[in-house]
Every structure is written in structure tokens, then in C-alpha cells.
Write a protein that holds these residues in place. Structure first.
Motif, short mmCIF file in Angstrom:
data_model
loop_
_atom_site.label_atom_id
_atom_site.label_comp_id
_atom_site.label_asym_id
_atom_site.label_seq_id
_atom_site.Cartn_x
_atom_site.Cartn_y
_atom_site.Cartn_z
N GLU A 158 16.04 12.55 -1.40
CA GLU A 158 15.01 13.55 -1.70
C GLU A 158 13.64 12.96 -2.00
N SER A 159 13.59 11.75 -2.55
CA SER A 159 12.30 11.18 -2.93
C SER A 159 11.65 10.36 -1.82
N TYR A 160 12.32 10.22 -0.67
CA TYR A 160 11.78 9.34 0.38
C TYR A 160 10.43 9.81 0.91
N SER A 161 10.25 11.09 1.14
CA SER A 161 8.96 11.57 1.66
C SER A 161 7.86 11.37 0.62
N ASN A 162 8.18 11.53 -0.67
CA ASN A 162 7.19 11.25 -1.72
C ASN A 162 6.84 9.76 -1.76
N THR A 163 7.83 8.92 -1.50
CA THR A 163 7.58 7.47 -1.45
C THR A 163 6.60 7.15 -0.34
N LEU A 164 6.78 7.78 0.83
CA LEU A 164 5.84 7.56 1.94
C LEU A 164 4.43 7.97 1.57
N ILE A 165 4.30 9.07 0.84
CA ILE A 165 2.98 9.53 0.40
C ILE A 165 2.36 8.54 -0.58
N ASP A 166 3.17 8.01 -1.52
CA ASP A 166 2.66 7.00 -2.46
C ASP A 166 2.17 5.76 -1.72
N ILE A 167 2.91 5.34 -0.72
CA ILE A 167 2.50 4.17 0.06
C ILE A 167 1.22 4.46 0.82
N ALA A 168 1.12 5.67 1.38
CA ALA A 168 -0.08 6.04 2.13
C ALA A 168 -1.32 6.02 1.24
N GLU A 169 -1.18 6.46 0.00
CA GLU A 169 -2.32 6.43 -0.93
C GLU A 169 -2.83 5.01 -1.12
N THR A 170 -1.92 4.06 -1.17
CA THR A 170 -2.30 2.65 -1.31
C THR A 170 -2.88 2.12 0.00
N ALA A 171 -2.18 2.38 1.11
CA ALA A 171 -2.55 1.79 2.40
C ALA A 171 -3.85 2.33 2.96
N PHE A 172 -4.14 3.62 2.78
CA PHE A 172 -5.32 4.18 3.40
C PHE A 172 -6.61 3.79 2.68
N GLY A 173 -6.50 3.04 1.61
CA GLY A 173 -7.69 2.46 1.00
C GLY A 173 -8.33 1.43 1.92
N ARG A 174 -7.49 0.74 2.73
CA ARG A 174 -7.95 -0.26 3.68
C ARG A 174 -7.20 -0.08 5.00
N PRO A 175 -7.49 0.99 5.76
CA PRO A 175 -6.70 1.30 6.95
C PRO A 175 -6.73 0.21 8.02
N ASN A 176 -7.80 -0.56 8.14
CA ASN A 176 -7.84 -1.58 9.19
C ASN A 176 -6.77 -2.64 9.00
N ILE A 177 -6.42 -2.94 7.77
CA ILE A 177 -5.37 -3.92 7.53
C ILE A 177 -4.02 -3.33 7.85
N SER A 178 -3.75 -2.14 7.36
CA SER A 178 -2.42 -1.58 7.51
C SER A 178 -2.10 -1.21 8.95
N LEU A 179 -3.06 -0.99 9.79
CA LEU A 179 -2.79 -0.54 11.14
C LEU A 179 -2.48 -1.66 12.12
N ARG A 180 -2.51 -2.91 11.69
CA ARG A 180 -2.28 -4.01 12.62
C ARG A 180 -0.83 -4.48 12.66
N LEU A 181 0.03 -3.93 11.83
CA LEU A 181 1.40 -4.40 11.74
C LEU A 181 2.37 -3.26 11.97
N ILE A 182 3.65 -3.60 12.18
CA ILE A 182 4.68 -2.57 12.20
C ILE A 182 4.92 -2.27 10.74
N SER A 183 4.36 -1.19 10.28
CA SER A 183 4.40 -0.93 8.84
C SER A 183 4.93 0.47 8.57
N VAL A 184 5.10 0.75 7.30
CA VAL A 184 5.65 2.04 6.90
C VAL A 184 4.71 3.17 7.30
N VAL A 185 3.42 2.99 7.10
CA VAL A 185 2.45 4.05 7.35
C VAL A 185 1.42 3.55 8.36
#
Length: 179
Positions: free
Chosen positions: A138-165
Motif C-alpha cells: 500500500e505504501s509503494y506509490s507514496n514511496t515513489l512520490i517521496d523519491i520524486a520530491e527529492t529527485a525533481f530538485g535536480r532533474p538533469n541528474i536523475s534523468l541520466r540513469l535507469i532510476s526509480v523516477v
């Protein structure tokens, strides 16, 4: 491609090994998902989405701030997500996709096919996580949202890898698919 390789090597070089608590959790998740080989877990000071790096000796790279922020169950979900990528060989598929995109860069169908393969790959991994974590999904989709909040602070870094978001729109599609 060369820039991406240098970028990833730099991320790994600047990262530090995970603490014993995280390594024990990784071992538990590794056994749970059925991976026999040893996987390294490293913590990065950068704000990025957790990601798998490397073809022959895969490394899971996770932001240290995220490892501190997430609960034990959320961390297990993230680790199982990354281990699912390793089990499926997604880094190799991504390399093949990248090589095809380099050779056929002028063909819009290759770009469309790559986007579709990425989307299906993430859906398949999400489903693998949901099946593996069956009682506590049940908490998996909330976990993805928590990760997105962290990752979208610097989208250029997170978009270069096979990553969660990878993107906000892709995340929205994945959460809707899971629901």
C-alpha cells in the motif's frame, strides 16, 4: 554516451559505502527477490533518484538524504525496485536501446519505441515490487512520490540513469497503473 559514462563513474567515485543497517536490508531484499550475486550499495551526496549503475558489477546508488528520510519498509521497496532492474538485466537492455538510438538517431520510430520500452520496463519492475511486497504494497506509490520530491530538485541528474523516477508524467502514469 561518453559523457553519461563519465558522469556515472564520477557519481560512484564520489559516493560512499552504505552502513551496516542498509547492507543488511539489501541482503534481505536480494534473497527475497532471488538474486544470488553480491550487489554493492553506495550512498551519494547528490539529490538524485535511486539508480542502478554498471553492467558487469552493478551498483545501487542512493542519495544519503533519501536513505535517512525513508522508513524501513519504504527503503525495502526502493531496494527491491532496483534489484528487480538488476534481475531483469535492464542495464543491458538500456545499453542496447542507447546504441540503437545512436545509430538510428534520425528515425523518429526508434525514439518512440525507446520511450515505450522505458515505460513498459518501469511498469514491469513496479509490478515485480508489488508482487514481492504483497502484504505491504500500500505504501509503494507514496514511496515513489517521496523519491520524486527529492529527485525533481535536480532533474538533469536523475534523468541520466535507469532510476526509480524518470519524469513527472511517467511517475503519474505508473502510479495510476498500480492503483
Amino acid at each position: 554516451l561518453v559523457r553519461r559514462i563519465c558522469f556515472v563513474r564520477g557519481l560512484i567515485a564520489r559516493s560512499r559505502p552504505a552502513n551496516d543497517r542498509l547492507l543488511e536490508m539489501l541482503e534481505e531484499c536480494r534473497r527475497r527477490i532471488g538474486i544470488r550475486r553480491t550487489i554493492e550499495l553506495r550512498l551519494s551526496g547528490n539529490k538524485l533518484s535511486p539508480a542502478v549503475c554498471g553492467l558487469f558489477k552493478p551498483v545501487i546508488l542512493m542519495p544519503a538524504a533519501l536513505a535517512e528520510k525513508l522508513s524501513r519498509d519504504e527503503l525495502k521497496a526502493v531496494l527491491i525496485h532496483e534489484l528487480a532492474h538488476i534481475k531483469r538485466g535492464d542495464a543491458w537492455v538500456n545499453l542496447l536501446q542507447t546504441m540503437l538510438q545512436i545509430v538510428y538517431f534520425y528515425n523518429p520510430l526508434v525514439w518512440i519505441a525507446n520511450a515505450m520500452v522505458r515505460r513498459v520496463r518501469e511498469q514491469a519492475v513496479d509490478e515485480m515490487v508489488l508482487v514481492t511486497l504483497r502484504p505491504e504494497t500500500e505504501s509503494y506509490s507514496n514511496t515513489l512520490i517521496d523519491i520524486a520530491e527529492t529527485a525533481f530538485g535536480r532533474p538533469n541528474i536523475s534523468l541520466r540513469l535507469i532510476s526509480v523516477v524518470e519524469s513527472k508524467k511517467a511517475l503519474e502514469r505508473r502510479i495510476n497503473h498500480m492503483l
